[in-house]
Every structure is written in structure tokens, then in C-alpha cells.
Motif scaffolding. Sequence first.
Motif, PDB file in Angstrom:
ATOM      1  N   VAL A   3      -0.197  27.644  -8.096  1.00 57.40           N
ATOM      2  CA  VAL A   3      -0.614  26.824  -6.946  1.00 57.40           C
ATOM      3  C   VAL A   3       0.606  26.220  -6.260  1.00 57.40           C
ATOM      4  CG1 VAL A   3      -1.923  24.809  -6.218  1.00 57.40           C
ATOM      5  CG2 VAL A   3      -2.802  26.278  -8.045  1.00 57.40           C
ATOM      6  N   PHE A   4       1.521  25.666  -7.052  1.00 54.65           N
ATOM      7  CA  PHE A   4       2.727  25.033  -6.499  1.00 54.65           C
ATOM      8  C   PHE A   4       3.961  25.852  -6.804  1.00 54.65           C
ATOM      9  CE2 PHE A   4       0.128  21.135  -6.975  1.00 54.65           C
ATOM     10  CZ  PHE A   4       0.160  20.758  -5.643  1.00 54.65           C
ATOM     11  N   ASP A   8       7.730  22.917  -3.548  1.00 52.43           N
ATOM     12  CA  ASP A   8       6.633  21.983  -3.253  1.00 52.43           C
ATOM     13  C   ASP A   8       6.738  20.758  -4.160  1.00 52.43           C
ATOM     14  OD1 ASP A   8       5.688  23.745  -1.428  1.00 52.43           O
ATOM     15  OD2 ASP A   8       4.235  24.665  -2.797  1.00 52.43           O
ATOM     16  N   VAL A  11       9.596  18.402  -3.112  1.00 51.99           N
ATOM     17  CA  VAL A  11       9.248  17.624  -1.916  1.00 51.99           C
ATOM     18  C   VAL A  11       8.298  16.495  -2.289  1.00 51.99           C
ATOM     19  CG1 VAL A  11       8.039  17.694   0.307  1.00 51.99           C
ATOM     20  CG2 VAL A  11       9.654  19.493  -0.278  1.00 51.99           C
ATOM     21  N   LEU A  12       7.280  16.821  -3.091  1.00 52.40           N
ATOM     22  CA  LEU A  12       6.305  15.808  -3.509  1.00 52.40           C
ATOM     23  C   LEU A  12       6.986  14.685  -4.275  1.00 52.40           C
ATOM     24  CD1 LEU A  12       3.364  14.920  -3.666  1.00 52.40           C
ATOM     25  CD2 LEU A  12       3.131  16.238  -5.767  1.00 52.40           C
ATOM     26  N   PHE A  15       8.941  12.377  -1.889  1.00 51.23           N
ATOM     27  CA  PHE A  15       8.050  11.501  -1.120  1.00 51.23           C
ATOM     28  C   PHE A  15       7.443  10.413  -1.997  1.00 51.23           C
ATOM     29  CE2 PHE A  15       8.394  14.371   2.371  1.00 51.23           C
ATOM     30  CZ  PHE A  15       8.044  13.627   3.483  1.00 51.23           C
ATOM     31  N   LEU A  16       7.065  10.818  -3.221  1.00 50.19           N
ATOM     32  CA  LEU A  16       6.478   9.831  -4.136  1.00 50.19           C
ATOM     33  C   LEU A  16       7.469   8.718  -4.440  1.00 50.19           C
ATOM     34  CD1 LEU A  16       4.401  11.749  -6.830  1.00 50.19           C
ATOM     35  CD2 LEU A  16       3.673   9.783  -5.468  1.00 50.19           C
ATOM     36  N   ALA A  18      10.034   7.763  -2.629  1.00 50.56           N
ATOM     37  CA  ALA A  18      10.255   6.950  -1.423  1.00 50.56           C
ATOM     38  C   ALA A  18       9.099   5.994  -1.200  1.00 50.56           C
ATOM     39  CB  ALA A  18      10.431   7.860  -0.212  1.00 50.56           C
ATOM     40  N   ALA A  19       7.863   6.495  -1.407  1.00 46.81           N
ATOM     41  CA  ALA A  19       6.691   5.638  -1.188  1.00 46.81           C
ATOM     42  C   ALA A  19       6.657   4.500  -2.190  1.00 46.81           C
ATOM     43  CB  ALA A  19       5.424   6.471  -1.302  1.00 46.81           C
ATOM     44  N   SER A  22       9.141   1.931  -1.171  1.00 45.21           N
ATOM     45  CA  SER A  22       8.685   1.201   0.016  1.00 45.21           C
ATOM     46  C   SER A  22       7.647   0.161  -0.359  1.00 45.21           C
ATOM     47  CB  SER A  22       8.075   2.163   1.038  1.00 45.21           C
ATOM     48  OG  SER A  22       9.019   3.103   1.426  1.00 45.21           O
ATOM     49  N   LEU A  26       7.717  -3.874  -0.115  1.00 45.22           N
ATOM     50  CA  LEU A  26       6.743  -4.636   0.665  1.00 45.22           C
ATOM     51  C   LEU A  26       6.093  -5.752  -0.147  1.00 45.22           C
ATOM     52  CD1 LEU A  26       4.827  -1.955   2.757  1.00 45.22           C
ATOM     53  CD2 LEU A  26       6.251  -3.796   3.625  1.00 45.22           C
ATOM     54  N   LYS A 104      21.601 -17.282   9.619  1.00 46.86           N
ATOM     55  CA  LYS A 104      20.142 -17.334   9.551  1.00 46.86           C
ATOM     56  C   LYS A 104      19.696 -17.080   8.116  1.00 46.86           C
ATOM     57  CE  LYS A 104      16.395 -14.478  11.328  1.00 46.86           C
ATOM     58  NZ  LYS A 104      16.122 -13.229  12.035  1.00 46.86           N
ATOM     59  N   GLU A 110       8.568 -20.957   2.928  1.00 43.39           N
ATOM     60  CA  GLU A 110       7.385 -21.777   3.203  1.00 43.39           C
ATOM     61  C   GLU A 110       6.964 -21.634   4.659  1.00 43.39           C
ATOM     62  OE1 GLU A 110       8.672 -25.660   2.110  1.00 43.39           O
ATOM     63  OE2 GLU A 110       8.789 -25.174  -0.008  1.00 43.39           O
ATOM     64  N   VAL A 111       7.943 -21.354   5.537  1.00 43.41           N
ATOM     65  CA  VAL A 111       7.610 -21.144   6.947  1.00 43.41           C
ATOM     66  C   VAL A 111       8.241 -19.828   7.416  1.00 43.41           C
ATOM     67  CG1 VAL A 111       7.429 -23.606   7.512  1.00 43.41           C
ATOM     68  CG2 VAL A 111       9.625 -22.458   7.765  1.00 43.41           C
ATOM     69  N   ASP A 112       7.695 -19.289   8.492  1.00 45.38           N
ATOM     70  CA  ASP A 112       8.238 -18.044   9.032  1.00 45.38           C
ATOM     71  C   ASP A 112       9.407 -18.310   9.971  1.00 45.38           C
ATOM     72  OD1 ASP A 112       6.325 -16.270   7.823  1.00 45.38           O
ATOM     73  OD2 ASP A 112       4.845 -17.141   9.181  1.00 45.38           O
TER      74      ASP A 112
ATOM     75  N   PHE B   7      -2.469  18.344  -1.684  1.00 41.67           N
ATOM     76  CA  PHE B   7      -1.030  18.111  -1.641  1.00 41.67           C
ATOM     77  C   PHE B   7      -0.580  17.701  -0.228  1.00 41.67           C
ATOM     78  CE2 PHE B   7       3.180  20.402  -1.126  1.00 41.67           C
ATOM     79  CZ  PHE B   7       3.931  19.400  -1.704  1.00 41.67           C
ATOM     80  N   SER B 207       3.620 -19.264  10.365  1.00 40.03           N
ATOM     81  CA  SER B 207       3.838 -20.652   9.953  1.00 40.03           C
ATOM     82  C   SER B 207       5.139 -21.142  10.592  1.00 40.03           C
ATOM     83  CB  SER B 207       3.929 -20.703   8.428  1.00 40.03           C
ATOM     84  OG  SER B 207       4.239 -22.006   8.024  1.00 40.03           O
TER      85      SER B 207
END
Lengths: 116, 327
Positions: A3-4, A8, A11-12, A15-16, A18-19, A22, A26, A104, A110-112, B7, B207
Motif C-alpha cells: 500500500v505504501f 510515502d 513524507v508522512l 508532516f507528523l 511538523a504537526a 506546531s 500552540l 517589548k 495576564e494581559v494581551d 493517507f 485583555s
Amino acid sequence: MKVFKWFDLIVLAVFLAAAVLSICFLIKPVGERVEIYKNGELVKSESLSVDFVYQVDSHVTVTVSNKQAFVSYSDCIGQDCVSAGKICKAGEMITCLPNKVIVKISGKGEVDVVTG
Amino acid sequence: MKIKKLFVLILCVLCIVLFCACNKTGQYLIFGTFVDIELSGSDASKKLVEIEKRLIKIENLMSATKDGSDVYKINAALKDTPVSVSRETMQVLICAKEVYTASGGAFDPTVYPLSRLWKFSADTYVGIPTTLPCDEEILDALSLVGMDKLLLDEENLTVTKKLDGLKIDLGGLAKGYAAGEALSIADGMQGIINVGGNIVAAGQDISVGIQNPRGDGYIGKFTLNSKMSVSTSGDYERRYVYDGINYHHIISPFTGYPTGVKDDANLISVTVVSDNYTLCDAVTTAVMVLGKEKGIELIEKLNLKGVLIDSDLTVTVVGDIDFVEKK
């Protein structure tokens, strides 16, 4: 039948990775950082936990000590940036307009942003 | 084949995740002040470039010191000579006139000659006074103040002065207008737009801390709802101390002196929240000039919200703001 193919899977995997990085970036509570700008360009970005003295140019020096950032030297006449004191919370900022330098604090605090 | 499709689907989802993680910031020095914009979204970089171009265009139209700007042309013109201006500049001038009228002249962009005399304008400020202006000089400059001596022809886009020597500075109004323009470019994105202290919440509630006017850090915080703007004026920035008296950049068009020096204006910091980005900064100035009681009346009359700070650091909240003082 395969299948792979090897390509492939590579690449997977890329991406995995990197995700995952990320998503970690976050959701991780980002520590407060001090960012120094000269002429609108970021010239230094460092954790606020690290003590350092940074000479932006021959006109301005920024010091970070005990998780507080301040303009320790400026040759501007007004000295507003020096008298602005120390900043340590995300959203706080010191501006030296004559020398076009910004200090900065970024990060999730506490504040943005601080108005004033 | 099903696994192969799965995939491809996983790859697509991962691409979206990677795009969503895209958070861009732009810092510029425009209007002689700091512009800080944070945007998130896949289009952020492109939008930031577009915003920078737009802000530079506005600066070129409304700067008092840029040769060839609309404001420069108005200031250089003789009386009774119509000066053609752009639609954008006219829009800001109309807003200035609205605040001038509503505040009974407490906000007046023609105070510019006084700002220069006191060395508080962007091009004259050095922060250390060698001497103060004498009463005669102040009276001379005061005689040039009065937005009623500036005729706006909205239809023909012309401005006519009725007095030689009258000069204007759109300062905070132009920055507020620019912040609104930046928001319209970034429509649908999330972030914070800060044009020289005119802050706009783009696509999300944020905020906001209010700077402690007599110390480090902020004195309290509140939530600025999406698409609302906030601006703060105070006696603690662009100032100097002479013979123990604090002289700052907010000049009363009534006395010719910085507020609090020759009048009983008792405020040291004024924050105003509005969905009219252009007007915000002008109202903060007007309230500083008017003082607490009349200032509150003005904020209420214009259906705005505000946070006022007295010289003893007493905080007064006007309107529906969830302000929480820092302990």
C-alpha cells in the motif's frame, strides 16, 4: 501489493513531526520573552529568565536582570525610555523614538496588551 | 486503495494545522511612533505588507511635518485660500470637528502652534526645557487657536483657513483612523493592532492593561471586545519637569498651558473605548482638558466608555467596562 512505498512513509513522518511540533507550540504555555526592535526589525529575542546586557547600537543598551527588562543606557535627550523603568509583563513595552528602539515583553501573560 | 485515500486525507488535515499555527507580527515606525500588529492566519504575511503600505499612504497624507502632505499644505496656506485635500484627510477633519464641537473646544487640533511653543510636538520634543515660553508668547500662540477658523468643504474636498498662521496636527486622530484601516484590511483575521497607542481588537476579545501613570506596570485590566478600539492619554508621557512642575504634552486650548498647570483639571490618565477608531484619541485629550466631571459628561454624551484616573490614583469607570484594579 504494497500500500505504501518508502517515500510515502517518509513524507508522512515529516508532516507528523511538523504537526506535533506546531501543536506543542500552540498549546504550551509560552514563557515571557523580551524582544528588542531597531528600526522596526527584530534584533534580539530572548527568554526573560535569562540575564543579559544587550548593546543595540552605540546609542542604546538594554539590560535584563531578575526577569525584568529596562533601558540601562540611551543617549537620547528626553531619557523617557530610561525613566520608563522596568517591564516584566507580557504586553508591556518601552519605546525610544529618537533612537527607534522598542523593547517589548511577549508571551502569554495576564494581559494581551497595555494601553497608556 | 482506501488506506491510500486516508493517507492523503491525513496530509490535508496536517497542512491545515500547520497553516493555522501561522502567527505573524509586524513592527513599523510610522507617524513618528511605533506600530505593532499581530495577526494569525494563513494570509497574515500578505496582509501585513498591505497594511504597512496603507499606513505609509495615510502618513504621507496626514503628517504635519511631511512636505507635500494635505496637513502640510493646509499649514503652509494663506487665509482665504482653499486647499484641496484627499477624501481620507477630509474624513478625519470632519471627525476632529465633531469632537471639537461636542467638547466645546476642549479638543482642538489647531493647538499645534502651542504644542510647538512648549516643544511637545513630535519634531520639537527633546524632553529637557532650557526655558519655558513667556506669557506673551503663549498669548500670541493662543490667538491662532480655534477650529472654527477652519472651513471644511466636504463636497469639493477643500479646506480654507480664516486666519493666517493657523496650523493643525491630526496626530492621534490620524493614528486612530490608520488603526481602523488596518482592521478593515485584516478583516476576518484575529490579532491586535496597535498604532501608536490606538489599539484595536481584531476578530477576538483581548485583555487590556491600563498603564500605571505613577509607577511600573499596569493599574488594572479590562476586556476589549472584538472590533472595538481603546486609546489612553496621560500627563506621564512626553513631558518634562521644570521648577518642580510637571509640564506635559496635553495643552489646554483654553489656557495655553499643559492641563493641570493653570486650571483645575484633575486627571492624570484617561482611557476611552469606542467602535469609532478615529475619534478615540481625540476624546481622551478632550477629557484630560475638561477634567473629571465635564469629562464624564462628554463620554456619556458620545455614548462611549472610559476609565479615568485622578492624581490620587482614584479610578472612575464610565459605562459598561469590566475593569478590575490590580491588587
